[in-house]
Design a protein around this motif. Sequence first.
Motif, PDB file in Angstrom:
ATOM      1  N   ARG A  23      -6.048  -4.418   5.799  1.00 27.93           N
ATOM      2  CA  ARG A  23      -6.220  -3.067   6.343  1.00 27.93           C
ATOM      3  C   ARG A  23      -4.925  -2.291   6.453  1.00 27.93           C
ATOM      4  O   ARG A  23      -4.887  -1.107   6.218  1.00 27.93           O
ATOM      5  CB  ARG A  23      -6.869  -3.121   7.724  1.00 27.93           C
ATOM      6  N   PHE A  33     -10.874  -3.527   3.835  1.00 29.15           N
ATOM      7  CA  PHE A  33      -9.853  -2.512   3.572  1.00 29.15           C
ATOM      8  C   PHE A  33     -10.033  -1.276   4.455  1.00 29.15           C
ATOM      9  O   PHE A  33      -9.466  -0.228   4.180  1.00 29.15           O
ATOM     10  CB  PHE A  33      -9.882  -2.086   2.101  1.00 29.15           C
ATOM     11  N   ALA A  85      -7.282   1.502   5.147  1.00 30.89           N
ATOM     12  CA  ALA A  85      -6.083   1.261   4.330  1.00 30.89           C
ATOM     13  C   ALA A  85      -5.691   2.594   3.687  1.00 30.89           C
ATOM     14  O   ALA A  85      -6.136   2.933   2.601  1.00 30.89           O
ATOM     15  CB  ALA A  85      -6.349   0.193   3.280  1.00 30.89           C
ATOM     16  N   THR A  86      -4.859   3.346   4.375  1.00 37.62           N
ATOM     17  CA  THR A  86      -4.595   4.738   4.001  1.00 37.62           C
ATOM     18  C   THR A  86      -3.788   4.913   2.720  1.00 37.62           C
ATOM     19  O   THR A  86      -3.812   5.985   2.130  1.00 37.62           O
ATOM     20  CB  THR A  86      -3.892   5.478   5.159  1.00 37.62           C
ATOM     21  N   LEU A  93      -4.260   3.080  -0.064  1.00 40.67           N
ATOM     22  CA  LEU A  93      -5.058   2.608  -1.199  1.00 40.67           C
ATOM     23  C   LEU A  93      -5.598   3.771  -2.043  1.00 40.67           C
ATOM     24  O   LEU A  93      -6.251   4.671  -1.529  1.00 40.67           O
ATOM     25  CB  LEU A  93      -6.215   1.758  -0.678  1.00 40.67           C
ATOM     26  N   PHE A 138     -14.355  -0.163   2.430  1.00 41.32           N
ATOM     27  CA  PHE A 138     -13.290   0.798   2.117  1.00 41.32           C
ATOM     28  C   PHE A 138     -13.372   2.030   3.020  1.00 41.32           C
ATOM     29  O   PHE A 138     -12.806   3.066   2.708  1.00 41.32           O
ATOM     30  CB  PHE A 138     -13.380   1.200   0.642  1.00 41.32           C
ATOM     31  N   CYS A 158     -10.572   5.018   3.721  1.00 39.01           N
ATOM     32  CA  CYS A 158      -9.464   4.952   2.751  1.00 39.01           C
ATOM     33  C   CYS A 158      -9.309   6.347   2.155  1.00 39.01           C
ATOM     34  O   CYS A 158      -9.826   6.647   1.079  1.00 39.01           O
ATOM     35  CB  CYS A 158      -9.744   3.897   1.685  1.00 39.01           C
ATOM     36  N   LEU A 196      -8.178   6.984  -1.525  1.00 35.51           N
ATOM     37  CA  LEU A 196      -8.893   6.288  -2.598  1.00 35.51           C
ATOM     38  C   LEU A 196      -9.525   7.296  -3.551  1.00 35.51           C
ATOM     39  O   LEU A 196     -10.309   8.149  -3.142  1.00 35.51           O
ATOM     40  CB  LEU A 196      -9.964   5.374  -2.007  1.00 35.51           C
ATOM     41  N   CYS A 230     -14.032   8.334   2.624  1.00 32.53           N
ATOM     42  CA  CYS A 230     -13.085   8.282   1.491  1.00 32.53           C
ATOM     43  C   CYS A 230     -13.037   9.697   0.915  1.00 32.53           C
ATOM     44  O   CYS A 230     -13.775  10.033  -0.015  1.00 32.53           O
ATOM     45  CB  CYS A 230     -13.531   7.255   0.455  1.00 32.53           C
TER      46      CYS A 230
END
Length: 176
Positions: free
Chosen positions: A8, A30, A33-34, A36, A53, A56, A59, A79
């Motif tokens: 993460r 994840f 998970a900024t 990614l 995700f 994220c 992404l 996302c």
Amino acid sequence: SIAASALRTAAAKTVCFEESAVTSLPSGVFKGATALTTVKLGAKIKKIPSSAFEGCKKLTTVKMSDAVSSIGSKAFSGCTSIKTFKVSKSTKSISSKAFEGCTALTSVTLGKSTKKIGSSAFTNCKKLSKLAVSQKVKVSKNAFKGCKKTIKVSGKAANKKYTVEQIKKSGYKKVK
């Protein structure tokens, strides 16, 4: 197997499981998970779990093998940089809130096995305007709530007609 939340806070921009021995991902692996931007899932990963995700925000690219059979709830929720998404040909369902708040998402291509879109799956995808279908798709309540654009459904005539009717039944009227 990867421990839940293990990645993460990682600063990785790209995650690739294409040639990996990893067979499953835990829920939320994840989440947030900024950094990614790109995810590549290999043939051994059969499902994208819930919140995998989520959040994220950078992404933009998700490449999945044809082995992925389901997309879990909130899998890509929040996302905000994903513009297009192509669902695996083996994916049977998209769970509730899977793409909720993907505000840049404009186009989704469903796989040939996709038969169901869960409730609120595309809620607040304000730019979503294209949905390509390969078969008749059952659409759950509020699947497209908060979308702003007219969604143009493409595919074979019978599949398109059925899916458009399902989207209207789900509560979203701006569809053709």
